[in-house]
Design an enzyme around this catalytic site. Structure first.
Site, PDB file in Angstrom:
ATOM      1  N   TYR A 132       0.816  -1.217   0.000  1.00  0.00           N
ATOM      2  CA  TYR A 132       0.000   0.000   0.000  1.00  0.00           C
ATOM      3  C   TYR A 132       0.846   1.262   0.000  1.00  0.00           C
ATOM      4  O   TYR A 132       1.909   1.297   0.615  1.00  0.00           O
ATOM      5  CB  TYR A 132      -0.995   0.007   1.170  1.00  0.00           C
ATOM      6  CG  TYR A 132      -0.447  -0.276   2.536  1.00  0.00           C
ATOM      7  CD1 TYR A 132      -0.116  -1.573   2.919  1.00  0.00           C
ATOM      8  CD2 TYR A 132      -0.303   0.738   3.469  1.00  0.00           C
ATOM      9  CE1 TYR A 132       0.364  -1.853   4.190  1.00  0.00           C
ATOM     10  CE2 TYR A 132       0.161   0.467   4.751  1.00  0.00           C
ATOM     11  CZ  TYR A 132       0.489  -0.839   5.095  1.00  0.00           C
ATOM     12  OH  TYR A 132       0.960  -1.116   6.364  1.00  0.00           O
ATOM     13  N   ASP A 169      -1.688  -4.389  19.017  1.00  0.00           N
ATOM     14  CA  ASP A 169      -3.106  -4.441  18.621  1.00  0.00           C
ATOM     15  C   ASP A 169      -3.959  -5.092  19.701  1.00  0.00           C
ATOM     16  O   ASP A 169      -5.116  -4.753  19.886  1.00  0.00           O
ATOM     17  CB  ASP A 169      -3.234  -5.181  17.286  1.00  0.00           C
ATOM     18  CG  ASP A 169      -2.656  -4.352  16.143  1.00  0.00           C
ATOM     19  OD1 ASP A 169      -2.490  -4.915  15.031  1.00  0.00           O
ATOM     20  OD2 ASP A 169      -2.367  -3.160  16.366  1.00  0.00           O
TER      21      ASP A 169
HETATM   22  C1  T46 Z   1       3.923   0.954   9.676  1.00  0.00           C
HETATM   23  C2  T46 Z   1       5.416   0.860   9.654  1.00  0.00           C
HETATM   24  C3  T46 Z   1       6.111  -0.007  10.477  1.00  0.00           C
HETATM   25  N1  T46 Z   1       7.473  -0.068  10.424  1.00  0.00           N
HETATM   26  C4  T46 Z   1       8.161  -1.031  11.304  1.00  0.00           C
HETATM   27  C5  T46 Z   1       7.867  -0.859  12.777  1.00  0.00           C
HETATM   28  C6  T46 Z   1       7.943  -2.262  13.314  1.00  0.00           C
HETATM   29  O1  T46 Z   1       9.299  -2.572  13.616  1.00  0.00           O
HETATM   30  C7  T46 Z   1       7.517  -3.142  12.150  1.00  0.00           C
HETATM   31  C8  T46 Z   1       6.073  -3.602  12.248  1.00  0.00           C
HETATM   32  O2  T46 Z   1       5.269  -2.455  12.477  1.00  0.00           O
HETATM   33  P1  T46 Z   1       3.728  -2.640  12.861  1.00  0.00           P
HETATM   34  O3  T46 Z   1       3.593  -3.751  13.865  1.00  0.00           O
HETATM   35  O4  T46 Z   1       3.192  -1.282  13.214  1.00  0.00           O
HETATM   36  O5  T46 Z   1       3.146  -3.125  11.462  1.00  0.00           O
HETATM   37  P2  T46 Z   1       1.585  -3.359  11.141  1.00  0.00           P
HETATM   38  O6  T46 Z   1       0.897  -3.977  12.315  1.00  0.00           O
HETATM   39  O7  T46 Z   1       1.540  -4.023   9.832  1.00  0.00           O
HETATM   40  O8  T46 Z   1       1.055  -1.877  11.030  1.00  0.00           O
HETATM   41  C9  T46 Z   1       0.462  -1.380   9.841  1.00  0.00           C
HETATM   42  O9  T46 Z   1      -0.800  -1.968   9.756  1.00  0.00           O
HETATM   43  C10 T46 Z   1      -1.877  -1.222   9.279  1.00  0.00           C
HETATM   44  C11 T46 Z   1      -2.728  -2.128   8.430  1.00  0.00           C
HETATM   45  C12 T46 Z   1      -1.552   0.045   8.573  1.00  0.00           C
HETATM   46  O10 T46 Z   1      -2.315   0.535   7.744  1.00  0.00           O
HETATM   47  C13 T46 Z   1      -0.347   0.786   8.967  1.00  0.00           C
HETATM   48  O11 T46 Z   1       0.464   1.060   7.822  1.00  0.00           O
HETATM   49  C14 T46 Z   1       0.494   0.117   9.969  1.00  0.00           C
HETATM   50  O12 T46 Z   1       0.025   0.508  11.244  1.00  0.00           O
HETATM   51  O13 T46 Z   1       7.687  -2.327  10.977  1.00  0.00           O
HETATM   52  C15 T46 Z   1       8.211   0.725   9.577  1.00  0.00           C
HETATM   53  O14 T46 Z   1       9.434   0.658   9.542  1.00  0.00           O
HETATM   54  N2  T46 Z   1       7.550   1.609   8.767  1.00  0.00           N
HETATM   55  C16 T46 Z   1       6.177   1.706   8.760  1.00  0.00           C
HETATM   56  O15 T46 Z   1       5.615   2.512   7.977  1.00  0.00           O
END
Ligand code: T46
Length: 188
Positions: A132, A169
């Site tokens: 995305y 979450d």
């Molecule tokens: C969002 C993001 C995360 N990260 C790193 C931070 C953590 O070390 C790892 C996992 O992050 P997170 O657990 O927040 O990832 P998701 O649970 O997939 O979060 C996403 O899930 C929902 C569906 C969303 O729309 C957002 O883009 C975002 O919140 O990636 C980054 O380096 N860059 C980023 O832009």
């Protein structure tokens, strides 16, 4: 490119054209000019790509607060997922309402989500990949989350067993305890 409205003003389903031939298909998955020709003006600056191993993985419901609010253009690169957007703009006639769309490699559909909406998804196949575009960069200090299973949202995730969740979450806030940083400014 086919453009469909949803029950939330501004949240749209885009389906780019696929040019098929005996090798498979070719598709321009995103064109700034084509979107602007349809009146959809977004300056995307970051592409995200995540893979979720298990069926029933839920990522969300997330947002970034202003000034790092993100509009998103979401598609499924592999497998199948149910993508959800929730209106959290204070004063909006659809505040707290959600829309969900099946996105898959097969259907090639994309969900366009303006800033001011929560985003989350649940996977329907193993090793599903989501790709995305975001209209602002990652700003962890602006990161926020609302529980995917908030009874005030009553999102029908089609869950058959416990969701696979991150710790973040699993401890997200309920909407009723959440002060949204977004204000509805009237829908164009
Ligand atoms: C969002 C993001 C995360 N990260 C790193 C931070 C953590 O070390 C790892 C996992 O992050 P997170 O657990 O927040 O990832 P998701 O649970 O997939 O979060 C996403 O899930 C929902 C569906 C969303 O729309 C957002 O883009 C975002 O919140 O990636 C980054 O380096 N860059 C980023 O832009």
């Amino acid at each position: 490119m086919k453009i469909e409205d949803t029950n939330l003003v501004g949240v749209k389903i885009l389906t780019p054209v696929r040019h098929s031939d005996p090798r498979g298909f070719f598709s321009e998955s995103w064109s700034k000019a084509r979107m602007e020709a349809a009146g959809l003006r977004y300056d995307f600056v970051q592409d995200n790509h995540s893979m979720s191993v298990h069926v029933g993985t839920v990522r969300g419901l997330h947002f970034q607060s202003p000034p790092h609010a993100q509009a998103k253009l979401v598609r499924c690169g592999k497998g199948r997922l149910f993508d959800v957007a929730v209106d959290i703009r204070k004063g909006s006639p659809t505040f707290g309402q959600w829309v969900g769309v099946d996105l898959s490699f097969e259907n090639g559909k994309q969900l366009l989500i303006p800033a001011g909406f929560l985003h989350g998804f649940i996977t329907r196949e193993p090793s599903t990949e989501i790709i995305y575009k975001c209209s602002d960069y990652f700003a962890p200090e602006s990161d926020g989350a609302v529980r995917f299973d908030d009874p005030d949202l009553s999102i029908d995730w089609g869950l058959k067993e416990d969701a696979y969740l991150s710790e973040k979450d699993a401890r997200a806030a309920f909407l009723k305890d959440f002060n949204s940083p977004f204000i509805w400014e009237g829908d164009a």
